[in-house]
Design a protein around this motif. Structure first.
Motif, short mmCIF file in Angstrom:
data_model
loop_
_atom_site.label_atom_id
_atom_site.label_comp_id
_atom_site.label_asym_id
_atom_site.label_seq_id
_atom_site.Cartn_x
_atom_site.Cartn_y
_atom_site.Cartn_z
N SER A 1 0.74 -1.52 -0.56
CA SER A 1 -0.23 -0.25 -0.29
C SER A 1 0.78 1.10 -0.03
O SER A 1 0.39 2.40 -0.43
N ASP B 1 -5.85 -1.17 -4.84
CA ASP B 1 -5.47 -1.06 -3.58
C ASP B 1 -6.63 -2.09 -3.17
O ASP B 1 -7.23 -2.19 -1.65
N GLU B 2 -6.10 -3.34 -3.35
CA GLU B 2 -7.20 -4.68 -2.71
C GLU B 2 -8.25 -4.30 -3.03
O GLU B 2 -9.12 -4.19 -1.58
#
Ligand code: ADP
Ligand code: MG
Length: 251
Positions: free
Chosen positions: A46, A172-173
């Motif tokens: 991240s 991000d995810e």
């Protein structure tokens, strides 16, 4: 400059106080390429994504988008204007959607195009309708986020990012917070973007998705890129022990 990739990260390092989170990361992403970043929790995935759009500026190193250095050193006020400008080219989608709860779907999507690009209400609305059609949510345009499922919220978040016509999308995810049955609808939208040759950097725990969509996979651990390569190599024949250990637990 002609040898430079579309997105380039050079010798990136990042510390939070004494904690060094990124160490000498180098990454080049060509236009239209799709790169997956995998790795254990806390490995710096991240932070690396957030460095690309200056949400977490690097301690040292360089981030470039095309011919523009995103993290160049500038006096404070110029830096702010510069960052606001470059961020318009970078769409980011987070795990927790980050939609504005007090705005409708339309309001969420039209806000940045109106405020940052000065679009008229009519043009911004047209754009919102186009982007919502792409993610299959035309009928939700006047709903508030609280009335949407997680998968729908994430599709709106993607539509919102796309409405700025970004040059690169960072994920991000994007599906980590979703119930299992909602993951596929978001993956489908990302696959569609892949078919349209959107340049994407995707942090994901979904190895099957990474294998099916991405051109390259980076495995990060403890702030370094341990290994990178095509999905077939990283997933089926990784060189590094650390990669093999990680994949044993996650494939
Ligand atoms: P990942 O996304 O791979 O799980 P992160 O990039 O979120 O990893 O975090 C990497 C490391 O940096 C972790 O040790 C995390 O605790 C630390 N970290 C992330 N953001 C901050 C911050 N704002 N302040 C201090 N430490 C942070
Ligand atoms: Mg993370």
């Amino acid at each position: 400059m002609t040898d430079q990739a579309f997105v380039t990260i050079k010798n990136a390092a990042k510390s939070f106080g004494k904690l060094q989170v990124l160490r000498d990361i180098n990454l080049s992403v060509e236009r239209g390429q799709i790169v997956a970043i995998i790795g254990p929790s806390g490995s710096g995935k991240s932070t690396l994504l957030r460095a690309i759009n200056e949400l977490d500026p690097l301690t040292s190193g360089e981030v470039w988008l095309e011919y523009v250095q995103i993290n160049k050193t500038l006096p404070h006020r110029q830096h702010e204007a510069h960052v606001n400008q470059v961020r318009q080219n970078i769409g980011m989608v987070f795990q927790h959607f980050n939609l504005f709860p007090h705005l409708t779907v339309r309001g969420n999507i039209t806000l940045a195009p109106r405020m940052l690009k000065g679009l008229s209400e009519a043009d911004a609305n047209k754009l919102a309708e186009e982007q919502l059609a792409k993610v299959g949510l035309t009928e939700k345009i006047d709903e508030h986020p609280s009335r949407l499922s997680g998968g729908q919220k994430q599709r709106v978040a993607i539509a919102r990012a796309l409405a700025m016509k970004p040059k690169v999308m960072l994920f991000d995810e994007a599906t980590s917070a979703l119930d299992h049955e909602l993951v596929e609808e978001v993956n489908l939208v990302m696959k569609q973007l892949a078919e349209e040759h959107m340049t994407m950097i995707i942090v994901t725990h979904e190895m099957d998705f990474a294998a099916s969509v991405c051109d390259r996979v980076l495995f990060m651990d403890q702030g370094v890129v341990v290994e990178e390569g095509p999905p077939a190599v990283i997933f089926q024949n990784p060189k590094e022990e650390r990669t093999r250990n990680f994949l044993r637990k996650h494939l």
